[in-house]
Design a protein around this motif. Sequence first.
Motif, PDB file in Angstrom:
ATOM      1  N   VAL A   1       0.867  -1.186   0.000  1.00 26.41           N
ATOM      2  CA  VAL A   1       0.000   0.000   0.000  1.00 26.41           C
ATOM      3  C   VAL A   1       0.903   1.236   0.000  1.00 26.41           C
ATOM      4  N   ALA A   2       0.684   2.150  -0.959  1.00 26.47           N
ATOM      5  CA  ALA A   2       1.534   3.341  -1.058  1.00 26.47           C
ATOM      6  C   ALA A   2       0.838   4.552  -0.449  1.00 26.47           C
ATOM      7  N   ILE A   3       1.604   5.326   0.335  1.00 30.31           N
ATOM      8  CA  ILE A   3       1.108   6.624   0.787  1.00 30.31           C
ATOM      9  C   ILE A   3       2.199   7.653   0.512  1.00 30.31           C
ATOM     10  N   ALA A   4       1.811   8.922   0.433  1.00 28.23           N
ATOM     11  CA  ALA A   4       2.816   9.979   0.289  1.00 28.23           C
ATOM     12  C   ALA A   4       3.549  10.090   1.627  1.00 28.23           C
ATOM     13  N   ASN A   5       4.828  10.443   1.587  1.00 29.12           N
ATOM     14  CA  ASN A   5       5.636  10.545   2.797  1.00 29.12           C
ATOM     15  C   ASN A   5       4.970  11.481   3.813  1.00 29.12           C
ATOM     16  N   PRO A   6       4.509  10.933   4.965  1.00 36.80           N
ATOM     17  CA  PRO A   6       3.750  11.759   5.913  1.00 36.80           C
ATOM     18  C   PRO A   6       4.564  12.904   6.487  1.00 36.80           C
ATOM     19  N   LYS A   7       5.886  12.749   6.451  1.00 31.46           N
ATOM     20  CA  LYS A   7       6.744  13.802   6.979  1.00 31.46           C
ATOM     21  C   LYS A   7       6.728  15.026   6.047  1.00 31.46           C
ATOM     22  N   LEU A   8       6.490  14.787   4.762  1.00 36.71           N
ATOM     23  CA  LEU A   8       6.607  15.877   3.790  1.00 36.71           C
ATOM     24  C   LEU A   8       5.277  16.291   3.178  1.00 36.71           C
ATOM     25  N   ALA A   9       4.335  15.351   3.077  1.00 36.99           N
ATOM     26  CA  ALA A   9       3.137  15.641   2.284  1.00 36.99           C
ATOM     27  C   ALA A   9       1.874  15.561   3.141  1.00 36.99           C
ATOM     28  N   PRO A  10       1.034  16.605   3.074  1.00 38.91           N
ATOM     29  CA  PRO A  10      -0.203  16.609   3.867  1.00 38.91           C
ATOM     30  C   PRO A  10      -1.098  15.406   3.566  1.00 38.91           C
ATOM     31  N   PHE A  11      -1.118  14.966   2.321  1.00 45.20           N
ATOM     32  CA  PHE A  11      -1.949  13.805   1.972  1.00 45.20           C
ATOM     33  C   PHE A  11      -1.460  12.539   2.685  1.00 45.20           C
ATOM     34  N   GLY A  12      -0.161  12.436   2.889  1.00 44.04           N
ATOM     35  CA  GLY A  12       0.395  11.297   3.609  1.00 44.04           C
ATOM     36  C   GLY A  12       0.018  11.345   5.081  1.00 44.04           C
ATOM     37  N   LYS A  13       0.089  12.547   5.657  1.00 43.17           N
ATOM     38  CA  LYS A  13      -0.290  12.736   7.056  1.00 43.17           C
ATOM     39  C   LYS A  13      -1.740  12.315   7.276  1.00 43.17           C
ATOM     40  N   GLN A  14      -2.612  12.749   6.370  1.00 45.64           N
ATOM     41  CA  GLN A  14      -4.041  12.446   6.521  1.00 45.64           C
ATOM     42  C   GLN A  14      -4.328  10.967   6.256  1.00 45.64           C
ATOM     43  N   ALA A  15      -3.533  10.346   5.407  1.00 44.16           N
ATOM     44  CA  ALA A  15      -3.697   8.906   5.167  1.00 44.16           C
ATOM     45  C   ALA A  15      -3.439   8.137   6.463  1.00 44.16           C
ATOM     46  N   LEU A  16      -2.389   8.542   7.205  1.00 43.46           N
ATOM     47  CA  LEU A  16      -2.098   7.905   8.488  1.00 43.46           C
ATOM     48  C   LEU A  16      -3.233   8.140   9.472  1.00 43.46           C
ATOM     49  N   LYS A  17      -3.794   9.357   9.439  1.00 43.94           N
ATOM     50  CA  LYS A  17      -4.900   9.699  10.328  1.00 43.94           C
ATOM     51  C   LYS A  17      -6.095   8.768  10.072  1.00 43.94           C
TER      52      LYS A  17
END
Lengths: 252, 225
Positions: A129-145
Amino acid sequence: MRSLKQLLIASVLAVSMQVQAAEPFTVAIAANLKYVFDDLAAEFKQETGIEAQSVLNASGKIATQVRQGAPFDVFMSADMEFPEGLYKEGFAVTAPKPYAYGLLVLWSQTGADLSKGVAGLTDAAIGKVAIANPKLAPFGKQALKAMEFYKVKVALEPKLVYGESITQVSQYVDSKAVDVGFSAKSIVVAPETTGKGKWVAVPEESYEPIAQGVVILKHGIDNNADAARKFYGFVQSEKARAIFAKNGYKLP
Amino acid sequence: MLSIEDIQTIWLTIKLASLVTLLLLIIGTPVAWWLVRSRVWWKGLVASVVALPLVLPPSVLGFYLLLAMGPQGPLGKLTQATGLGSLPFTFWGLVLASVLYSLPFMVQPLHTAFEAIGERPLEVAATLRASPLDTFFSVVVPMSWPGFLTAAMLTFAHTVGEFGVVLMIGGNVPGQTRVASVQIYDHVEALEYSQAHTLAAVMLLFSFLVLLALHVWRTQPNRGY
């Protein structure tokens, strides 16, 4: 010898003319605006006759470039923090204003079963499963959320791979190297990707839709004040809102 | 200061570069030797394919490797059929990609070194009844020793500095594919300049010392003769 001299004079003239030419009006845009910006620019030109050039990059890179003196007039970010930082440091002359909200979707081109949403990603049939790097990208942060909301974050950790941006997540999904990617709705409804695989929206209660802010940059006020102000007003107009809505964004 | 994570990325980078250099010594040596000695007409084709990674942008190479190694790609189907699993986003996927990516850096210096030996020493060895293999290890290797060193050095350095391909097929997985070059990139992107500086300085110093040591070793008189 004479022709060399002429060439030299001609090239000096050419260079000096370029220096004198008015600077084009340039909007720096976040990567997720790739598909919507052409529509915006066409509408803006119809209304004002002004040609808006775009420079596409990750929001963080744009912010860094602005600090180093990049000649951008308006900045449409993928979040609120980067333009906020520029405003605080005096590189932007207006406080960031949300012009649209980015929405999270699950996207697959390998026929993975998306019917159970985020919670269903733990299924053994689903691989990477791919997510954008949560450290750099808001979409990645929200995916973790969203994963935290469905209490599957720990279980999914071994399956996760990180794209440097939402664009790279698309490449991973496109090349079928991953089964599922957390992408943006604006990407999966774009004409370029329509009909490629399947996508489902991630329910909005599980994360915060991503506010995207616009600012007028100091360079814009100094060099292209009229165009910058008009464009800033335009992205908040009814016409622009309709374009954003049609392209998979939620409206402020 | 370096964080635990940073140190992990440095260790992973050194592991990757050493392994790739070793593998390429094994693969690149016969390739280079064949390119020098062979008389077949399609030699030029092989030489061109070997040199391709020099010309291709890493992002292009990375994207096609991702397609090839993915579950639907020819390489991916092969690895899955043989029980090796899926290669993208794993350490071994990086090794394979780096071997392809650094291949010309191993082959070119060896090619030059082997060419410089010429026919004569090989003929002399043959008249003294040395087998081809014996000739290679007792004549060719000692005579082209500096070439081997240069090739290994270039391959190692090139793999340490590799970024575009790793970003494409690595997926930034901690402990598996998050090498130092990607970690520095992440620090810069997150505006963590002090960590980026520290890690970059360590990489710079390490690379410099490796190159310096090899250079000193190489220029010692009568090495290997």
